[in-house]
Structures are given as structure tokens and as C-alpha cells.
Design a protein around this motif. Structure first.
Motif, PDB file in Angstrom:
ATOM      1  N   PHE A   1      56.257  76.022  13.544  1.00 19.58           N
ATOM      2  CA  PHE A   1      56.320  77.189  14.423  1.00 19.58           C
ATOM      3  C   PHE A   1      55.494  76.964  15.696  1.00 19.58           C
ATOM      4  CE2 PHE A   1      57.562  79.699  10.533  1.00 19.58           C
ATOM      5  CZ  PHE A   1      58.798  80.041  11.011  1.00 19.58           C
ATOM      6  N   CYS A   2      54.329  76.310  15.560  1.00 21.65           N
ATOM      7  CA  CYS A   2      53.473  76.056  16.725  1.00 21.65           C
ATOM      8  C   CYS A   2      54.163  75.103  17.701  1.00 21.65           C
ATOM      9  CB  CYS A   2      52.130  75.457  16.287  1.00 21.65           C
ATOM     10  SG  CYS A   2      51.050  76.683  15.571  1.00 21.65           S
ATOM     11  N   VAL A   3      54.761  74.041  17.162  1.00 23.39           N
ATOM     12  CA  VAL A   3      55.435  73.050  18.018  1.00 23.39           C
ATOM     13  C   VAL A   3      56.614  73.699  18.737  1.00 23.39           C
ATOM     14  CG1 VAL A   3      56.833  70.948  17.975  1.00 23.39           C
ATOM     15  CG2 VAL A   3      54.691  71.031  16.706  1.00 23.39           C
ATOM     16  N   LEU A   4      57.431  74.448  17.986  1.00 23.69           N
ATOM     17  CA  LEU A   4      58.603  75.096  18.586  1.00 23.69           C
ATOM     18  C   LEU A   4      58.182  76.119  19.636  1.00 23.69           C
ATOM     19  CD1 LEU A   4      60.921  75.624  15.497  1.00 23.69           C
ATOM     20  CD2 LEU A   4      61.289  74.063  17.398  1.00 23.69           C
ATOM     21  N   GLY A   5      57.124  76.886  19.326  1.00 24.06           N
ATOM     22  CA  GLY A   5      56.611  77.909  20.244  1.00 24.06           C
ATOM     23  C   GLY A   5      56.132  77.271  21.535  1.00 24.06           C
ATOM     24  N   THR A   6      55.343  76.173  21.389  1.00 25.27           N
ATOM     25  CA  THR A   6      54.809  75.498  22.571  1.00 25.27           C
ATOM     26  C   THR A   6      55.951  74.928  23.417  1.00 25.27           C
ATOM     27  OG1 THR A   6      52.937  74.888  21.185  1.00 25.27           O
ATOM     28  CG2 THR A   6      53.098  73.776  23.304  1.00 25.27           C
ATOM     29  N   ALA A   7      56.927  74.319  22.743  1.00 25.63           N
ATOM     30  CA  ALA A   7      58.062  73.730  23.473  1.00 25.63           C
ATOM     31  C   ALA A   7      58.840  74.801  24.229  1.00 25.63           C
ATOM     32  CB  ALA A   7      58.979  73.011  22.488  1.00 25.63           C
TER      33      ALA A   7
END
Lengths: 197, 169
Positions: A52-58
Motif C-alpha cells: 500500500f505504501c509503494v502504490l500510494g507513493t507511486a
């Protein structure tokens, strides 16, 4: 040797107490089982938080630098909210289980709580994943329209629901028997304690 | 606090008939984890069977029958269980229900010999050694009395074919 001699040997065990309840072995067994159940959950949960963090940041990066639409910001919010929620639940759980009980019944209670948590958390994770996937699908429909036909959309949604249900079902199949075993052990232990007192 | 009558019954059965349960566990399960698992299974089946006990049969016979069927059903699932990935508790060597007395090698020998038989044959020998007659065994297992007799003759011969170890001094 004839059968009557065998019967004499067999009957010789009647006068001795055959087994004792080994609390230390049970303690180790329950603790090992509960830890194994928690390790499974912990790794899935950690993976979900990172995802979720990676997708959110992207998505955030994309929104600011490529000037995408407002709904991408909704996606960013959902990603970070989901990661934050999972992290918060993880912290609360760790804090609740930090104190180590001293009695065997206490250890079994902790193990029961842990396995119940694993079961309910697997359901939460499935809900989390499905919300995320449904959001992705809605965005896709907003941008590109219906994927081919309504039938295809329906199949996609049904597929998503089935994937989530299978996650929950597999967790239950693994951890429900564990829970039943702990509960039956607890029942047995409490009755032994009552007998001895 | 008053104990639930059903729980009280289970507790009494497990205490009064622990010998029956122990013998079945010893004969049908190999290894400490399997023995604990079978013990739990028998306890669960006894718990479930409590409402169906009407006092028509002797309590020990009823317990024997329920525990025996639980052990037979459990042993049928053995192949499937062997394929399963072991849990962490499988690695705990010591059994939760450990023997308290130094085992008589002759009794151990008998258990080992009985364990070599097919599951139903094990139950026949166990019941015979525990003093049940051929017709009682037939009605407990659900096979004909003549079948019980034939099978037991063959099993007794097999048992007698190996000499037991010396009596411990």
C-alpha cells in the motif's frame, strides 16, 4: 507364549497410573503453535503494508508530476489510509500481547486470542484487498469505459469476490483446527484444575 | 463455581477410563504429536457423544466404542495427515501426555506387536485382551461373531510367533 500369558502381561498395566499431564510440554507446544500462526499473519500483513505504501507513493508521484486527475488523489488517500490502519492494528495487537501470562491457562488464552486474531485479520485483509481492487476497477471504468462488455465486468467482479473468499477460507481451514485444539485443551485444563482443587 | 454437567461427565469419563483411552492412543498413534492429536480427537468425540449416552450399555463399553471409532477414523486419515506440512508443535518432542511409570518391556512388546496389525485387527486384539467376549466384540465392531473368531485365531497365532522380552527384575 499362549494367549493367557499375554493377557497376564496386559493386565499388569492396570494397577499403575498410565500417564500424567505434562504442563511444560503443553506450554511449549501451545506457544510454538501460536507463534507459527502469528508468523504467517505477520508476514502477509507486512507485505500488505509495504504494498500500500509503494502504490500510494507511486500514485502521489504521478499526481504531482504528471498532473493526473483528482481520483488519483483518492487512490493515494486510500493506499495510505489502508497502510496506516494495518500498522495501527498491528501495534495495538502487539501491545495487547506484550505481557506474558504465567499460568498455562493464561498461555492458552493468549494462543486462542492470537489464532482468533489471525482468522479475523485474514478477513480484514481480504476486505482491504477487495476494496482496493474495486477502486482500481472503478477508476479503470471512469478512464477507459466498460472493459469490453458488461459480462466481462461482471466476471471480473465475481472473480475478485471469489479470490477474497478463498483467502478467508484457506486461513480458516488452517487456523480453525488450531483454535478448536486450543479451546479443547483449555476446557480439559480447567477441568483438571477444578478436580485438583 | 458449579461445573457444567456435560463437562463433568467428560472429565469423569476421561479420568475413570483413562486406561482405555491410553491403550487406544498407544496402539493407533505413533509419536508424541500424533498421540496428543488422537487423545484430543477422542476427547472431542466423547464430548459429542455425551448426549447420546442413555445408560443402556455399561459406561466403560460405551466409552470404549466411541473412543475406538474415533481412533479408527483418525487412523484412516493418517495418509492424508502424513502429506500435511508439520506445524511448529510437531517439533516439540515431549508428549503432553507422558507415561508416568517405567514401562514394562513385555507390555511395550505387546503394544508394538499389536500396532503392526491392520487398524480393525488392532481393535479386535485390544478388546479381547481387555476381556470382551467374541459376541461383545462382534456387536461393538459391527462384524459377525464367526468373523471375529476366525480373525482372532489368526491374530493370536501371529502374536505368539515372536517371543516376548524377559520379565524385568
Amino acid at each position: 507364549m499362549n494367549f493367557s500369558e499375554m493377557k497376564l502381561i496386559w493386565d499388569s498395566q492396570e494397577n499403575q497410573r498410565l500417564f500424567a499431564f505434562d504442563q511444560d510440554a503443553l506450554r511449549r507446544s501451545v506457544d510454538a503453535d501460536a507463534r507459527a500462526a502469528f508468523r504467517d499473519l505477520s508476514s502477509i500483513e507486512l507485505g500488505a503494508i509495504v504494498m500500500f505504501c509503494v502504490l500510494g507513493t507511486a500514485a502521489l508521484w504521478d499526481t504531482f508530476f504528471n498532473g493526473n486527475e483528482y481520483f488519483q488523489l483518492i487512490g493515494v488517500t486510500i493506499d495510505f489510509l489502508a497502510a496506516g490502519w494495518l500498522l495501527w492494528r498491528r501495534r495495538v495487537r502487539e501491545a495487547a500481547l506484550a505481557s506474558r501470562p504465567s499460568t498455562l491457562v493464561g498461555i492458552i488464552d493468549t494462543a486462542i486470542t492470537r489464532v482468533r486474531t489471525v482468522i479475523s485479520r485474514s478477513r480484514d485483509l481480504a476486505i482491504c484487498f477487495s476494496l482496493f481492487a474495486i477502486y482500481g476497477l472503478v477508476i479503470r471504468i471512469i478512464i477507459y469505459g466498460w472493459p469490453g462488455s458488461e459480462t466481462k465486468t461482471l466476471i471480473t467482479i465475481v472473480g475478485l469476490v471469489l479470490v477474497c473468499l478463498s483467502v478467508v477460507a484457506s486461513e480458516r481451514a488452517t487456523h480453525r483446527p488450531r483454535l478448536t485444539r486450543f479451546e479443547s485443551l483449555r476446557k480439559r485444563l480447567v477441568s483438571i484444575d477444578q478436580d485438583e482443587s | 463455581m458449579a461445573q457444567d454437567p456435560r463437562e463433568e461427565t467428560l472429565n469423569r469419563w476421561l479420568n475413570c477410563h483413562q486406561g482405555i483411552v491410553y491403550k487406544l492412543v498407544r496402539v493407533y498413534a505413533d509419536g508424541s504429536h500424533d498421540r496428543d492429536d488422537l487423545f484430543q480427537e477422542i476427547a472431542v468425540q466423547l464430548w459429542r457423544s455425551i448426549p447420546s449416552y442413555r445408560g443402556e450399555a455399561k459406561e466403560s463399553t460405551f466409552v470404549y466404542q466411541v473412543a475406538l471409532f474415533a481412533a479408527l477414523a483418525w487412523s484412516r486419515k493418517a495418509t492424508r495427515r502424513e502429506r500435511e506440512v508439520p506445524t511448529a508443535s510437531d517439533q516439540v518432542e515431549q508428549s503432553v501426555f507422558r507415561p508416568t511409570a517405567t514401562p514394562d518391556p513385555r507390555v511395550e512388546w505387546l503394544y508394538d506387536r499389536i500396532s503392526e496389525f491392520a487398524p480393525v485387527d488392532r481393535s479386535l486384539v485390544l478388546l479381547l485382551l481387555d476381556g470382551y467376549s467374541h459376541d461383545e466384540i462382534a456387536s461393538l465392531i459391527g462384524i459377525s461373531e464367526s468373523n471375529v473368531g476366525t480373525r482372532l485365531d489368526r491374530l493370536k497365532k501371529k502374536l505368539a510367533s515372536t517371543p516376548p522380552p524377559e520379565h524385568p527384575q
